[in-house]
Design a protein around this motif. Sequence first.
Motif, mmCIF file in Angstrom:
data_model
loop_
_atom_site.group_PDB
_atom_site.id
_atom_site.type_symbol
_atom_site.label_atom_id
_atom_site.label_comp_id
_atom_site.label_asym_id
_atom_site.label_seq_id
_atom_site.Cartn_x
_atom_site.Cartn_y
_atom_site.Cartn_z
ATOM 1 N N TYR A 43 0.830 -1.209 0.000
ATOM 2 C CA TYR A 43 0.000 0.000 0.000
ATOM 3 C C TYR A 43 0.864 1.257 0.000
ATOM 4 C CZ TYR A 43 -3.118 3.628 1.863
ATOM 5 O OH TYR A 43 -3.822 4.796 2.059
ATOM 6 N N LEU A 44 1.845 1.323 0.875
ATOM 7 C CA LEU A 44 2.671 2.522 0.999
ATOM 8 C C LEU A 44 3.500 2.760 -0.258
ATOM 9 C CD1 LEU A 44 3.797 2.142 4.721
ATOM 10 C CD2 LEU A 44 2.092 3.727 3.809
ATOM 11 N N TRP A 45 3.976 1.691 -0.898
ATOM 12 C CA TRP A 45 4.753 1.850 -2.122
ATOM 13 C C TRP A 45 3.874 2.288 -3.280
ATOM 14 C CZ3 TRP A 45 9.752 2.019 -3.639
ATOM 15 C CH2 TRP A 45 10.713 1.778 -2.644
ATOM 16 N N GLU A 46 2.608 1.843 -3.295
ATOM 17 C CA GLU A 46 1.716 2.222 -4.387
ATOM 18 C C GLU A 46 1.124 3.615 -4.201
ATOM 19 O OE1 GLU A 46 -1.293 -0.742 -4.681
ATOM 20 O OE2 GLU A 46 0.001 -2.195 -5.732
ATOM 21 N N ARG A 47 0.855 3.997 -2.949
ATOM 22 C CA ARG A 47 0.099 5.226 -2.697
ATOM 23 C C ARG A 47 0.949 6.423 -2.292
ATOM 24 N NH1 ARG A 47 -5.417 4.307 -1.497
ATOM 25 N NH2 ARG A 47 -6.042 2.311 -2.398
ATOM 26 N N CYS A 48 2.128 6.212 -1.749
ATOM 27 C CA CYS A 48 2.847 7.289 -1.068
ATOM 28 C C CYS A 48 4.126 7.737 -1.772
ATOM 29 C CB CYS A 48 3.151 6.874 0.375
ATOM 30 S SG CYS A 48 1.650 6.574 1.344
ATOM 31 N N ARG A 49 4.353 7.308 -2.985
ATOM 32 C CA ARG A 49 5.428 7.801 -3.855
ATOM 33 C C ARG A 49 6.795 7.828 -3.171
ATOM 34 N NH1 ARG A 49 1.392 11.193 -3.511
ATOM 35 N NH2 ARG A 49 2.608 12.890 -2.644
ATOM 36 N N PRO A 50 7.266 6.698 -2.655
ATOM 37 C CA PRO A 50 8.552 6.680 -1.945
ATOM 38 C C PRO A 50 9.731 6.935 -2.875
ATOM 39 C CG PRO A 50 7.684 4.465 -2.153
ATOM 40 C CD PRO A 50 6.615 5.372 -2.656
#
Length: 312
Positions: A43-50
């Motif tokens: 989720y964080l890699w898909e949504r939060c543009r790391p």
Amino acid sequence: MTDSIFSAEYAERRAGVPRGVPLVVAMQGLSDAGGAVSQLEEYLWERCRPEEVLRFNADLLLDYRARRPVITFDEDHLVDYSPEELTLCVARDELGTPFLLLSGYEPDFRWDQFIDTVLLLVHEFEVSVTVWTHAIPMPVPHTRPISMTVSGSRDDLIEARSVWRPTTKLSASAGHVLEYRLHSLGEEVVGLALLVPHYLANTEYPEALYTSLDGIMAATGLILPTDDVREQSRQFHAQVDTQIADNQESLEMVQTLERRYDAYMEDQSVRSPLIGEDGAIPTADQLASELERFLAERQSGSGDEEAGSPGS
């Protein structure tokens, strides 16, 4: 070959790292019931543009024979080699607020060196709070909200959200040791241990992701959209309810878990939500048997369209 624990590019990227922001830790390791951590990381890699700041050296930290990387054989040649990664990134929430994300594999080796390095990074970037999450299988019903054990330095969150507060010895993960060291140094840190229904432990359980995101937002003030996750959770629960309703033994199991859970929530003097009506705690074999039976029935009864099938 280098003995450095992280990539050389870090020296060039460190100047652009924001100071005074939260650090979210999503390391896959000892316990990930319901796929809570793996779903959170995705989720964080898909949504939060790391954006990568540093990459830890897997040759020093990872046991390749225990967790072999994946490679694809395409008819007559090998392609798509995918080694395990552990990175520190700068990510952004729904409103563009930056935070740090430490995600990937849990180190197998050099824990002290790894954790010392993370502590130095926390100090260098003046991290406001470190929050990490993991999930353990428990005999609790899916028909109730996922409960959690909250640990660390935030008394407000512990008081408001920590439902189960045992005193017990357990096998430590790198996340546990990192939390312990941060707390000992007086740093703000929050650990979220989700109590996931044991019969859903081997599925990707959307409610586990939702609960993780909710806890992280409460600890950090970040804004992470959850509408899609809640809808996935609603659909998943509807399918599970239908399948359980068709099997009397499974239905009785869930009803028993509901009675124990509700009694515990009504009376905090009860020692644990795991204790049965006869005062006994279910054994590991009993829980495993229930889980295997439920998943077997679920797989045979719902076919290829089943949501949340057991992970490989």
